[in-house]
Design a protein around this motif. Structure first.
Motif, short mmCIF file in Angstrom:
data_model
loop_
_atom_site.label_atom_id
_atom_site.label_comp_id
_atom_site.label_asym_id
_atom_site.label_seq_id
_atom_site.Cartn_x
_atom_site.Cartn_y
_atom_site.Cartn_z
N VAL A 1 -40.32 117.14 44.04
CA VAL A 1 -39.16 116.31 44.39
C VAL A 1 -39.14 116.08 45.90
O VAL A 1 -38.88 114.96 46.36
CB VAL A 1 -37.85 116.98 43.90
N GLN A 2 -39.43 117.11 46.66
CA GLN A 2 -39.46 116.98 48.12
C GLN A 2 -40.56 116.01 48.55
O GLN A 2 -40.36 115.20 49.45
CB GLN A 2 -39.66 118.36 48.77
N GLU A 3 -41.71 116.10 47.91
CA GLU A 3 -42.80 115.17 48.22
C GLU A 3 -42.41 113.74 47.90
O GLU A 3 -42.70 112.82 48.66
CB GLU A 3 -44.06 115.56 47.44
N LEU A 4 -41.73 113.54 46.79
CA LEU A 4 -41.27 112.20 46.42
C LEU A 4 -40.26 111.67 47.43
O LEU A 4 -40.29 110.49 47.80
CB LEU A 4 -40.67 112.21 45.02
N LYS A 5 -39.35 112.53 47.90
CA LYS A 5 -38.38 112.12 48.91
C LYS A 5 -39.10 111.69 50.19
O LYS A 5 -38.73 110.70 50.83
CB LYS A 5 -37.40 113.26 49.21
N THR A 6 -40.13 112.43 50.57
CA THR A 6 -40.90 112.09 51.77
C THR A 6 -41.59 110.74 51.60
O THR A 6 -41.56 109.90 52.51
CB THR A 6 -41.95 113.19 52.07
N ILE B 1 -40.71 108.29 49.60
CA ILE B 1 -39.68 107.23 49.58
C ILE B 1 -39.20 106.94 51.00
O ILE B 1 -39.03 105.78 51.38
CB ILE B 1 -38.51 107.64 48.66
N ARG B 2 -39.01 107.97 51.81
CA ARG B 2 -38.58 107.78 53.20
C ARG B 2 -39.63 106.96 53.97
O ARG B 2 -39.28 106.05 54.71
CB ARG B 2 -38.37 109.14 53.85
N GLU B 3 -40.90 107.29 53.78
CA GLU B 3 -41.97 106.55 54.45
C GLU B 3 -42.01 105.09 53.99
O GLU B 3 -42.22 104.18 54.79
CB GLU B 3 -43.32 107.22 54.19
N GLU C 1 -39.62 121.84 42.57
CA GLU C 1 -38.88 121.57 43.80
C GLU C 1 -39.76 120.90 44.83
O GLU C 1 -39.35 119.99 45.52
CB GLU C 1 -38.29 122.87 44.36
#
Length: 92
Positions: free
Chosen positions: A5-10, A12-14, A2
């Protein structure tokens, strides 16, 4: 898992924010390029032949003092002879 996935979302957002910033910079550069005006042509000053000879004398003197005068290593201390410098000096 989990957290990954959260790190990847961060990340991608950056990246999306960075892409947006880059698009803005490109737009500004394109506007600057379109508004760029060609500089006015300046009539070249005729070369004085004695000045040209004097320039080659100065370069030759610098070479004899142990410095490069070729465009690839201009001003650097040289170790031994440099074929590029010699060719440039003899071009006069």
């Amino acid at each position: 898992m989990e957290r990954t996935v959260q790190e990847l979302k961060t990340i991608i957002r950056e990246l999306i924010l960075e892409v947006g910033d880059l698009k803005e910079r490109i737009t500004i550069l394109e506007k600057d390029l379109l508004s760029y005006k060609e500089p006015v042509a300046v009539t070249p000053i005729p070369q004085n032949e004695s000045l040209e000879g004097e320039s080659y004398e100065n370069l030759s003197r610098l070479y004899k003092e142990g410095y490069h005068v070729c465009h690839m290593a201009y001003g650097q201390v040289r170790q031994g002879d440099c074929l590029f410098c010699i060719a440039f000096i003899e071009k006069e």
